[in-house]
Design an enzyme around this catalytic site. Sequence first.
Site, short mmCIF file in Angstrom:
data_model
loop_
_atom_site.label_atom_id
_atom_site.label_comp_id
_atom_site.label_asym_id
_atom_site.label_seq_id
_atom_site.Cartn_x
_atom_site.Cartn_y
_atom_site.Cartn_z
N HIS A 1 21.73 -5.92 0.34
CA HIS A 1 20.73 -6.97 0.53
C HIS A 1 20.32 -7.07 2.00
CE1 HIS A 1 21.37 -9.08 -3.55
NE2 HIS A 1 21.72 -7.82 -3.58
N LYS B 1 -22.36 7.38 -1.56
CA LYS B 1 -23.23 6.24 -1.93
C LYS B 1 -24.08 6.64 -3.14
CE LYS B 1 -27.16 3.49 -0.49
NZ LYS B 1 -27.77 2.67 0.54
#
Length: 545
Positions: free
Chosen positions: A293, A151
């Site tokens: 596919h 922070k």
Amino acid sequence: MTATEPQVAALAEGRRPLRRALVSVFDKAGLLDLATGLHAAGVEIVSTGSTAGRIADAGVPVTRVEEVTGFPECLDGRVKTLHPRVHAGLLADTRLPTHTQALESLDIAPFDLLVVNLYPFTATVASGASPDDCVEQIDIGGPAMIRAAAKNHESVAVVTDPTRYPWLLEQAQEGGVVLADRRLLAAEAFRHTASYDVAVASWMGNVLTSDAEPGSPFPGWVGTTARRREVLRYGENPHQAAALYGDPEDATGIAGATQLHGKEMSYNNYVDTDAAWRAAHDHDGVCVAIIKHANPCGIAVATGDEPGDDPADDPADDVVAAVHRKAHACDPTSAFGGVIASNTEVSTAMAETVSEIFTEVIVAPSYAEGAVDVLARKKNIRVLTATWAPAAAELRPISGGLLLQQRDAVDAPGDDPAHWTLACGDPASSEQLADLAFAWRACRAVKSNAILLAHGGATIGVGMGQVNRVDAAKLAVARGGDRVAGSVAASDAFFPFPDGFEVLADAGVAAVVQPGGSVRDEQVIEAAQRAGVTMYLTGTRHFAH
Ligand SMILES: NC(=O)c1ncn([C@@H]2O[C@H](COP(=O)(O)O)[C@@H](O)[C@H]2O)c1NC=O
């Protein structure tokens, strides 16, 4: 005191000097080099318990954290750094006069650097440790400090990854860490504590206790974290950007596969290779699956009639090569540019055949000596080794949410021919039953609606991805051609009407396996009876969408 020339240069570059560091690490790898280097760069080191002990033993000056807090480490290490003198030192924004004045009035020195790595919670859980031992490995003070420093990255640099130590020492020697790097470190730090908390929350909610509804395996919350492993050239289409995410330390599955040869994997390669790998592992014994596919253009298994068993067989041939040939023979046109998965080692004989066929990817657990060299004659074929590590559950994003389901393994009672019901016709011969069992497992790898024809442990015609079962049957029959007569068929779900079945019967299919369960089952079974076709019902369905 006037600044030295390097300090002036560092400040001009926006480097924040490292004067005071707090070091508290579970993993002591690289610690002594780090401490020695920080000390040499003029950094004062404050440290906890055994970390401080190791540093002091190496002869590097270190201040114990108790000297800072004036409070002993207690409760078996549960409280060490959880103290305002530590957290004020990490959280003071030194750009603000009010913060620096507050520190001065409280006689607290700020920290410019935090080096922490956390208790090994995940490894402890994986080791099968008791709940008490797992709980003890939930780090509290470490994440609190990491979050505080991250922070406050305007004033503090935070390092959570020991591989960063050499870089950190370079920064220390150059006069400190620039803001851009402190921001990167802060982002890394929050990802680290977020992943750590997901692991703890998942274990607490799924293992230690569960808020799942009665009879359901699904907890009230799921957390998942993933890191970018690779940026791909593009996605499903060239105008789509794409990347692969996962755990870079996890070498399992297709995301963790090792590439031995060939061009970089594409997005579609990953999708098809995953489908092929899964299809090849739906069968016991040697299996080869060829996928295009995401649908099979050929799957085959060993039946015991392959070369290698008979001394008269060609010694250069073998089971996996023969199984691959059977899979390829199903639909050679579609197998062009396909992905091949073998659930067993690829032999040089199989590699010789594959090297003659344009193949995008081949994946196997291993390759016989020389097989990769044979495959590598083709510059572009991607040759992978992988491990089979199926996840118990599968996630699928939909707009606005996620679907989560258990993996469709072929292990339901209905996947065992011993539990099938003979609905009509003569019981299948042992060869037919083996083919029906194979077809039933193989059709799980086919996108619905699926009809799959098989003979001799190999697919001979696959009808996939149709929006009605009649067209799936027609497609399978068309692909099977003159091989259909006498073959067997599997349907991934019930026949809603007799029409789909009749396409198969008219083409000469001898036996069919399907789940049953349609309101018109009676009509379908009557049609099979009339046609003299054996029909088994599994009671289990294997849709794949
Ligand atoms: N409780 C605390 O105040 C506390 N402060 C730091 N730790 C952890 O203690 C470990 C280092 O301890 P040691 O230096 O004693 O080996 C680090 O992994 C750090 O994340 C703590 N331990 C767990 O919460």
